[in-house]
Design a protein around this motif. Structure first.
Motif, PDB file in Angstrom:
ATOM      1  N   ASP A   1       0.506  -6.062  12.512  1.00 24.59           N
ATOM      2  CA  ASP A   1       1.204  -4.918  13.092  1.00 24.59           C
ATOM      3  C   ASP A   1       2.319  -4.396  12.198  1.00 24.59           C
ATOM      4  O   ASP A   1       2.962  -3.397  12.523  1.00 24.59           O
ATOM      5  CB  ASP A   1       1.783  -5.302  14.456  1.00 24.59           C
ATOM      6  CG  ASP A   1       2.715  -6.497  14.361  1.00 24.59           C
ATOM      7  OD1 ASP A   1       2.664  -7.211  13.346  1.00 24.59           O
ATOM      8  OD2 ASP A   1       3.479  -6.730  15.320  1.00 24.59           O
ATOM      9  N   LEU A   2       2.553  -5.057  11.069  1.00 24.48           N
ATOM     10  CA  LEU A   2       3.543  -4.606  10.094  1.00 24.48           C
ATOM     11  C   LEU A   2       2.830  -4.111   8.840  1.00 24.48           C
ATOM     12  O   LEU A   2       1.720  -4.560   8.522  1.00 24.48           O
ATOM     13  CB  LEU A   2       4.498  -5.749   9.732  1.00 24.48           C
ATOM     14  CG  LEU A   2       5.291  -6.369  10.901  1.00 24.48           C
ATOM     15  CD1 LEU A   2       6.183  -7.484  10.391  1.00 24.48           C
ATOM     16  CD2 LEU A   2       6.122  -5.313  11.618  1.00 24.48           C
ATOM     17  N   SER A   3       3.487  -3.204   8.137  1.00 27.64           N
ATOM     18  CA  SER A   3       2.908  -2.665   6.908  1.00 27.64           C
ATOM     19  C   SER A   3       3.049  -3.682   5.787  1.00 27.64           C
ATOM     20  O   SER A   3       4.108  -4.307   5.626  1.00 27.64           O
ATOM     21  CB  SER A   3       3.609  -1.361   6.519  1.00 27.64           C
ATOM     22  OG  SER A   3       3.434  -0.384   7.531  1.00 27.64           O
ATOM     23  N   VAL A   4       1.971  -3.820   5.010  1.00 25.64           N
ATOM     24  CA  VAL A   4       1.953  -4.752   3.884  1.00 25.64           C
ATOM     25  C   VAL A   4       1.527  -3.978   2.646  1.00 25.64           C
ATOM     26  O   VAL A   4       0.504  -3.287   2.652  1.00 25.64           O
ATOM     27  CB  VAL A   4       0.987  -5.929   4.138  1.00 25.64           C
ATOM     28  CG1 VAL A   4       0.997  -6.887   2.956  1.00 25.64           C
ATOM     29  CG2 VAL A   4       1.376  -6.674   5.410  1.00 25.64           C
ATOM     30  N   TYR A   5       2.329  -4.083   1.566  1.00 27.66           N
ATOM     31  CA  TYR A   5       2.031  -3.419   0.306  1.00 27.66           C
ATOM     32  C   TYR A   5       1.748  -4.480  -0.745  1.00 27.66           C
ATOM     33  O   TYR A   5       2.472  -5.475  -0.863  1.00 27.66           O
ATOM     34  CB  TYR A   5       3.203  -2.560  -0.170  1.00 27.66           C
ATOM     35  CG  TYR A   5       3.508  -1.358   0.704  1.00 27.66           C
ATOM     36  CD1 TYR A   5       2.645  -0.956   1.713  1.00 27.66           C
ATOM     37  CD2 TYR A   5       4.679  -0.628   0.503  1.00 27.66           C
ATOM     38  CE1 TYR A   5       2.920   0.138   2.498  1.00 27.66           C
ATOM     39  CE2 TYR A   5       4.971   0.475   1.290  1.00 27.66           C
ATOM     40  CZ  TYR A   5       4.089   0.857   2.291  1.00 27.66           C
ATOM     41  OH  TYR A   5       4.374   1.947   3.072  1.00 27.66           O
ATOM     42  N   ILE A   6       0.683  -4.241  -1.529  1.00 26.10           N
ATOM     43  CA  ILE A   6       0.401  -5.055  -2.716  1.00 26.10           C
ATOM     44  C   ILE A   6       0.733  -4.177  -3.914  1.00 26.10           C
ATOM     45  O   ILE A   6       0.060  -3.174  -4.172  1.00 26.10           O
ATOM     46  CB  ILE A   6      -1.064  -5.509  -2.769  1.00 26.10           C
ATOM     47  CG1 ILE A   6      -1.489  -6.121  -1.427  1.00 26.10           C
ATOM     48  CG2 ILE A   6      -1.286  -6.480  -3.912  1.00 26.10           C
ATOM     49  CD1 ILE A   6      -0.734  -7.346  -1.044  1.00 26.10           C
TER      50      ILE A   6
ATOM     51  N   THR B   1       4.296   0.247  -8.590  1.00 22.88           N
ATOM     52  CA  THR B   1       3.022   0.905  -8.285  1.00 22.88           C
ATOM     53  C   THR B   1       2.359   0.199  -7.101  1.00 22.88           C
ATOM     54  O   THR B   1       2.170  -1.019  -7.122  1.00 22.88           O
ATOM     55  CB  THR B   1       2.085   0.858  -9.495  1.00 22.88           C
ATOM     56  OG1 THR B   1       2.718   1.510 -10.602  1.00 22.88           O
ATOM     57  CG2 THR B   1       0.777   1.564  -9.177  1.00 22.88           C
ATOM     58  N   ILE B   2       2.031   0.998  -6.092  1.00 21.68           N
ATOM     59  CA  ILE B   2       1.336   0.444  -4.923  1.00 21.68           C
ATOM     60  C   ILE B   2      -0.146   0.359  -5.243  1.00 21.68           C
ATOM     61  O   ILE B   2      -0.832   1.381  -5.363  1.00 21.68           O
ATOM     62  CB  ILE B   2       1.571   1.322  -3.678  1.00 21.68           C
ATOM     63  CG1 ILE B   2       3.072   1.447  -3.376  1.00 21.68           C
ATOM     64  CG2 ILE B   2       0.835   0.746  -2.484  1.00 21.68           C
ATOM     65  CD1 ILE B   2       3.386   2.387  -2.224  1.00 21.68           C
TER      66      ILE B   2
ATOM     67  N   GLU C   1      -7.462   9.124  -5.139  1.00 20.19           N
ATOM     68  CA  GLU C   1      -6.171   9.534  -5.662  1.00 20.19           C
ATOM     69  C   GLU C   1      -5.627   8.446  -6.572  1.00 20.19           C
ATOM     70  O   GLU C   1      -5.959   7.279  -6.429  1.00 20.19           O
ATOM     71  CB  GLU C   1      -5.192   9.791  -4.515  1.00 20.19           C
ATOM     72  CG  GLU C   1      -5.601  10.933  -3.587  1.00 20.19           C
ATOM     73  CD  GLU C   1      -4.615  11.089  -2.449  1.00 20.19           C
ATOM     74  OE1 GLU C   1      -3.627  10.323  -2.422  1.00 20.19           O
ATOM     75  OE2 GLU C   1      -4.826  11.977  -1.601  1.00 20.19           O
ATOM     76  N   ASP C   2      -4.767   8.872  -7.495  1.00 20.74           N
ATOM     77  CA  ASP C   2      -4.136   7.924  -8.401  1.00 20.74           C
ATOM     78  C   ASP C   2      -3.195   7.020  -7.622  1.00 20.74           C
ATOM     79  O   ASP C   2      -2.793   7.323  -6.498  1.00 20.74           O
ATOM     80  CB  ASP C   2      -3.373   8.672  -9.496  1.00 20.74           C
ATOM     81  CG  ASP C   2      -3.118   7.781 -10.705  1.00 20.74           C
ATOM     82  OD1 ASP C   2      -3.429   6.575 -10.611  1.00 20.74           O
ATOM     83  OD2 ASP C   2      -2.606   8.286 -11.720  1.00 20.74           O
ATOM     84  N   PHE C   3      -2.856   5.883  -8.211  1.00 18.82           N
ATOM     85  CA  PHE C   3      -1.967   4.940  -7.552  1.00 18.82           C
ATOM     86  C   PHE C   3      -0.607   5.571  -7.306  1.00 18.82           C
ATOM     87  O   PHE C   3      -0.048   6.249  -8.184  1.00 18.82           O
ATOM     88  CB  PHE C   3      -1.803   3.675  -8.396  1.00 18.82           C
ATOM     89  CG  PHE C   3      -3.070   2.861  -8.518  1.00 18.82           C
ATOM     90  CD1 PHE C   3      -3.497   2.073  -7.473  1.00 18.82           C
ATOM     91  CD2 PHE C   3      -3.838   2.904  -9.671  1.00 18.82           C
ATOM     92  CE1 PHE C   3      -4.661   1.326  -7.579  1.00 18.82           C
ATOM     93  CE2 PHE C   3      -5.003   2.164  -9.787  1.00 18.82           C
ATOM     94  CZ  PHE C   3      -5.419   1.379  -8.734  1.00 18.82           C
TER      95      PHE C   3
ATOM     96  N   ARG D   1       3.589  -7.954  -6.422  1.00 22.70           N
ATOM     97  CA  ARG D   1       4.692  -7.971  -5.445  1.00 22.70           C
ATOM     98  C   ARG D   1       4.067  -7.749  -4.066  1.00 22.70           C
ATOM     99  O   ARG D   1       3.549  -6.663  -3.788  1.00 22.70           O
ATOM    100  CB  ARG D   1       5.717  -6.892  -5.743  1.00 22.70           C
ATOM    101  CG  ARG D   1       6.492  -7.090  -7.041  1.00 22.70           C
ATOM    102  CD  ARG D   1       7.400  -5.886  -7.288  1.00 22.70           C
ATOM    103  NE  ARG D   1       8.401  -5.746  -6.220  1.00 22.70           N
ATOM    104  CZ  ARG D   1       9.050  -4.618  -5.958  1.00 22.70           C
ATOM    105  NH1 ARG D   1       8.766  -3.517  -6.654  1.00 22.70           N
ATOM    106  NH2 ARG D   1       9.947  -4.573  -4.995  1.00 22.70           N
ATOM    107  N   ILE D   2       4.127  -8.757  -3.235  1.00 20.91           N
ATOM    108  CA  ILE D   2       3.611  -8.636  -1.877  1.00 20.91           C
ATOM    109  C   ILE D   2       4.795  -8.299  -0.984  1.00 20.91           C
ATOM    110  O   ILE D   2       5.694  -9.130  -0.787  1.00 20.91           O
ATOM    111  CB  ILE D   2       2.926  -9.932  -1.429  1.00 20.91           C
ATOM    112  CG1 ILE D   2       1.788 -10.289  -2.392  1.00 20.91           C
ATOM    113  CG2 ILE D   2       2.393  -9.806  -0.008  1.00 20.91           C
ATOM    114  CD1 ILE D   2       1.121 -11.607  -2.088  1.00 20.91           C
TER     115      ILE D   2
END
Length: 600
Positions: free
Chosen positions: A217-222, A227-228, A240-242, A265-266
């Motif tokens: 339920d939370l947003s997670v970015y790798i 750069t995502i 689309e580009d990163f 970076r997690i």
């Protein structure tokens, strides 16, 4: 101080005690505990949220690590495969030679499935060999020099590197414009000089789908730097580009994870609504609850006071009757709480006391007299088979007359009959040693042999350690007589009777078995039931008086510690077993005295 406080409280009525209880045990603790609970709640919620975000990051790292390790294992298999390395090193004279060799290579597992164990993937091999024909899984290394993934491998200066890149609009045939691959130099075999590479293309969509399927339920970015690379909240468009990480997002937890030349970076984002905001939203509900916490205990205090004091006074008045001749029940019993239960138990106690008085002082003597009278009647009934002693003189005269006429066999039979009759009449003691009982049985069976002749035989077995045990008189003889009367008379062929007395563990077993006419199953069940629940009344109407007599006396003798078994088959014979603990057959005075109602 405590003693003085206790004395003052003892002089206060119950109502004032409850008010004091409300002030010092409800109101004051309420403010203290609510404040502490609120503080602990906020702290625990924060710690729990932090722990949850940490667990989410660890799970994402594990999932990504698992996917990459599966791909790395595939590449390692190629890296160690000598045949593939030789295939990329060899110079081919013609395109046909290359295609024939590649067909054999394509049958290997790396290329037959076209996927890794963790998801879709594609293996491509490159060799610094101009005779390689580009296509499928094999390409010349010169075609990869200008690619972004090759440049990243060169920059990393590693043997194996992970690459995320974007191919742009120049390759419209690509299934996904965002690319991820794992590249490894094939330099394991030092005798092979040319440069070779293995590239495992992973499906970008599979990585995104794996993260999304975790249903966080939370947003997670790798991310890689700012750069995502992909996420679970819409930053993973393959066309689309990163995107770049702006830094304005509220990062709740960050974990760094380095693998194959790339540092991930997690990032786990904080929820939009903080705990304080949640409490503020719930304030319209919190305020009424606080009011209820103050007013409801006060109302209940007065209600409890009224509920307790009135009934306690009634109960106290009831106990004041203790010194009277008889207690009276409480008429108005109400409530299902402890006091109501105490009032009902008091009434039950009064009724029970009255019953016990009636039973103890009036019925007990009558029951004892009935028990003693019944025991006397039973013993008289069991001993009622005594015959006149003058019969012995008559039998002795007949025996002497037979001797004078030299009728020795008749004299012997009369002598045994006299022995049996004398044994039957001698009731000075009801007990008899097992060995003496079997001597009596032996004399009786010899008389039966005289009667039935060659068609009747018997066998007696007695273990030495059972000889001096005591049983009621005629116990075994009764069942032997029953076997003779009901088993031999109606069967014209050869009949055997076996008598066995032996010890098995702590039990003494007495068996009487015959090969006579046997009985029906229903008759066996009826007789066995009478044996097990035999009473003195059964001796009046039963057809098997002797057997029931013996069972009843044995149950009285052993105080009920005896078991009976009876088996029979029509035309085959009957088997009877009596089993009792060995200590029950030790000699004792007045064996029936403490039996009471045994056999009822």
């Amino acid at each position: 101080m405590f003693q003085a406080l206790e004395e003052k409280l003892n002089n206060l009525n119950f109502k004032k005690k409850l008010i004091l209880f409300y002030l010092f045990c409800v109101l004051v603790p309420l403010f203290l505990t609510d404040g502490i609970i609120l503080f602990l709640f906020l702290r625990n919620e924060t710690a729990e949220l932090q722990n949850r975000m940490e667990n989410m990051a660890s799970a994402v790292q594990y999932d990504l690590s698992y996917t990459l390790e599966e791909a790395a294992n595939e590449i390692t298999s190629v890296y160690l495969n000598r045949t593939l390395n030789d295939f990329l090193e060899q110079n081919y004279e013609s395109t046909l030679d290359f295609w024939e060799a590649s067909l054999e290579i394509a049958d290997m597992a790396y290329f037959a499935t076209g996927s890794t164990a963790s998801g879709d993937g594609w293996m491509v091999l490159y060799g610094d060999n101009d005779t390689i024909v580009n296509g499928g899984h094999f390409y010349s290394l010169s075609d990869a020099m200008d690619t972004e993934w090759y440049q990243q491998l060169e920059i990393s200066d590693l043997d194996m590197a992970l690459c995320f890149y974007y191919v742009g609009e120049s390759d419209p045939s690509a299934s996904s414009q965002r690319k991820v691959c794992l590249v490894r130099r094939l330099n394991y075999y030092k005798d092979l000089q040319s440069e070779k590479l293995a590239r495992m293309d992973l499906d970008y969509s599979t990585l995104v789908r794996s993260l999304t399927n975790m249903n966080y339920d939370l947003s997670v970015y790798i991310c890689s730097g700012d750069t995502i690379l992909y996420s679970n909240d819409g930053h993973s468009s393959t066309k689309e580009d990163f995107e770049s990480f702006s830094g304005n997002e509220r990062v709740g937890y960050e974990m760094d994870y380095s693998v194959y030349g790339m540092t991930f970076r997690i990032l786990v984002m904080e929820p939009e609504n903080s705990i304080l905001a949640f409490l503020w939203e719930q304030l319209p509900w919190i305020l009424p609850l606080i009011a209820v916490n103050l007013l409801l205990p006060l109302f209940l205090t007065f209600a409890i006071n009224r509920s307790l004091t009135t009934r306690i006074q009634e109960l106290g008045g009831a106990f004041e009757q203790v010194n009277s001749d008889s207690l009276k029940e409480i008429e108005n019993v109400r409530g299902n709480d402890e006091i109501g239960g105490l009032m009902r138990n008091y009434n039950r106690m009064v009724r029970r006391q009255q019953e016990l008085i009636q039973a103890a002082y009036k019925d007990k003597l009558e029951r004892q007299e009935m028990v003693l009278a019944r025991q006397r009647a039973e013993l008289l009934a069991l001993h009622s088979q005594i015959n006149p002693h003058f019969l012995f003189n008559v039998l002795e005269s007949i025996r002497m007359h037979s001797i004078l006429k030299k009728e020795d066999e008749t004299a012997e039979m009369i002598e045994r009959l006299a022995l049996l009759q004398r044994q039957n009449v001698n009731w000075s003691e009801d007990s008899i040693r097992v060995i003496e009982e079997l001597r009596f049985v032996d004399a009786y069976l010899k008389l039966q042999q005289y009667r039935y002749g060659e068609r009747f035989s018997y066998e007696i077995e007695l273990e030495k350690e059972c000889e001096d045990l005591y049983i009621p008189r005629l116990t075994i003889a009764t069942f032997v007589e029953n076997a003779c009367v009901h088993g031999i008379e109606k069967k014209p062929s050869q009949v055997w009777i076996y008598i066995r007395v032996y010890r098995k563990d702590d039990w003494v077993c007495m068996e009487v078995e015959d090969t006579g006419v046997g009985m029906e199953e229903a008759q066996v069940a009826s007789i066995l039931e009478k044996m097990r629940i035999s009473e003195i009344e059964e001796l009046v109407n039963s057809k098997h008086v002797g057997m029931i007599n013996a069972c009843l006396r044995m149950r009285m003798w052993t105080k009920g510690m005896v078991e009976f078994e009876l088996e029979s088959e029509k035309g085959v014979g009957t088997f009877f077993l009596l089993r009792t603990p060995i200590e029950a057959l030790e000699k004792k005075e007045d064996a029936y005295e403490d039996e009471g109602t045994a056999g009822r």
